[in-house]
Design an enzyme around this catalytic site. Structure first.
Site, short mmCIF file in Angstrom:
data_model
loop_
_atom_site.label_atom_id
_atom_site.label_comp_id
_atom_site.label_asym_id
_atom_site.label_seq_id
_atom_site.Cartn_x
_atom_site.Cartn_y
_atom_site.Cartn_z
N LYS A 15 0.85 -1.20 0.00
CA LYS A 15 0.00 0.00 0.00
C LYS A 15 0.89 1.25 0.00
O LYS A 15 1.93 1.25 -0.64
CB LYS A 15 -0.97 -0.02 1.18
CG LYS A 15 -1.67 -1.36 1.34
CD LYS A 15 -2.83 -1.31 2.27
CE LYS A 15 -3.35 -2.72 2.54
NZ LYS A 15 -4.72 -2.75 2.97
N GLU A 100 -9.35 -0.70 -2.10
CA GLU A 100 -9.06 0.69 -1.74
C GLU A 100 -9.09 1.59 -2.97
O GLU A 100 -9.48 2.75 -2.89
CB GLU A 100 -7.69 0.76 -1.01
CG GLU A 100 -7.81 0.19 0.40
CD GLU A 100 -6.54 -0.44 0.94
OE1 GLU A 100 -5.46 -0.19 0.39
OE2 GLU A 100 -6.65 -1.20 1.92
N GLU A 170 -10.80 -10.95 -1.95
CA GLU A 170 -10.58 -10.12 -0.77
C GLU A 170 -11.91 -9.55 -0.29
O GLU A 170 -12.36 -8.51 -0.79
CB GLU A 170 -9.64 -8.96 -1.12
CG GLU A 170 -8.27 -9.41 -1.58
CD GLU A 170 -7.20 -8.40 -1.18
OE1 GLU A 170 -6.25 -8.81 -0.53
OE2 GLU A 170 -7.34 -7.21 -1.49
N GLY A 176 -7.62 -5.08 6.29
CA GLY A 176 -7.06 -4.11 7.24
C GLY A 176 -7.90 -3.95 8.50
O GLY A 176 -7.71 -3.01 9.27
C1 PEP Z 1 -4.70 -6.01 1.17
O1 PEP Z 1 -4.26 -4.89 1.22
O2 PEP Z 1 -4.91 -6.53 0.06
C2 PEP Z 1 -4.99 -6.71 2.41
C3 PEP Z 1 -5.51 -7.92 2.34
O3 PEP Z 1 -4.69 -6.07 3.55
P1 PEP Z 1 -4.64 -6.73 5.04
O4 PEP Z 1 -3.84 -8.00 4.92
O5 PEP Z 1 -3.96 -5.70 5.87
O6 PEP Z 1 -6.04 -6.99 5.43
#
Ligand code: PEP
Length: 255
Positions: A15, A100, A170, A176
């Protein structure tokens, strides 16, 4: 095809974290810890860190990825980065359609599709992110949401090109947040994604696609998630910024 024949891929998504010198330091810490990995290891880093990351990973088994790419080859797109620029500097993978980007930067399935096609055309490998919002899961439409994203994001991508595509499931509510989908919840959607790919392409094509889980995957929960038949790897945010945690996830994927 069984899971053991698919390529396991653990990718860090840094990120907007780490300056170039910090990137070098973190990769220098990670490299010795993952050198015996029996899976693909990728660090997807901010654009300005790419040169440092390529340098730091020379002679290691870590590949470098970007976090986005524009679909045009060049032109009047102030602030954007093309696939040609990424390729020349040493990038091999590109994260596309991260939640995001969808949430804060107006990314749509149409633009994810344009980016995916451009990335493939350039000979790079897209990691295409899909996943439902919390309220979409609560409303019972997770499968509709994910199927729509898969269909639109991969529109006009050929079966041959699909061989170079990684899908990252995801769930947005897990990114996050410290909340993780249970092993069974994640497996259920990853299996559904594979079935959707089988309908769009063929069973054989779908069986070859690496599907990652992402959403608060860490050194404690990775082994359970990665033991599932349709979960071939992980896209890791927070835990990818801590060398030991990231290495533990890589070790879990290497078993
Ligand atoms: C991501 O940014 O794709 C993610 C899965 O973040 P995190 O592992 O922090 O949840």
């Amino acid at each position: 095809m069984n899971k053991a024949l698919r390529k396991a891929v653990i990718a860090g998504n840094w990120k907007m974290n780490k300056t170039p010198s910090e990137a070098t330091q973190l990769l220098n810490e990670i490299a010795p810890l993952v050198k015996d990995a029996d899976c693909e290891v990728i660090a997807c880093v901010p654009y300005v860190d790419i040169a440092a990351a390529v340098e730091a990973t020379k002679g290691t088994n870590i590949k470098v990825g970007a976090e986005n790419a524009h679909w045009e080859e060049k032109g009047a797109f102030t602030g954007e980065i093309s696939t040609g620029m990424l390729k020349e500097i040493g990038v091999e993978y590109v994260v596309l359609g991260h939640s995001e980007r969808r949430q804060y930067f107006g990314e749509t399935d149409e633009t994810v599709n344009k980016r995916t096609k451009a990335v493939l055309k350039a000979g790079l490998k897209p990691i295409v992110c899909v996943g439902e919002l919390k309220w979409e899961r609560e409303c019972g439409i997770t499968e509709e949401v994910v199927a729509r994203q898969i269909k639109l994001d991969l529109y006009d991508v050929t079966a041959e090109e699909l061989k170079n595509v990684i899908i990252a499931y995801e769930p947005v509510w897990a990114i996050g947040t410290g909340l993780t989908a249970t092993d069974d919840q994640a497996e259920e959607v990853c299996a559904f994604i594979r079935a959707t790919l089988a309908k769009l392409y063929s069973k054989e094509a779908a069986d070859g696609v690496t599907i990652q889980y992402g959403g608060s995957m860490n050194d404690g929960n990775a082994a359970g998630l990665l033991s599932k038949e349709n979960i071939d790897g992980g896209l890791i945010g927070g835990a990818s910024l801590v060398a030991e945690k990231f290495a533990a996830i890589v070790a879990a994927a290497s078993k």
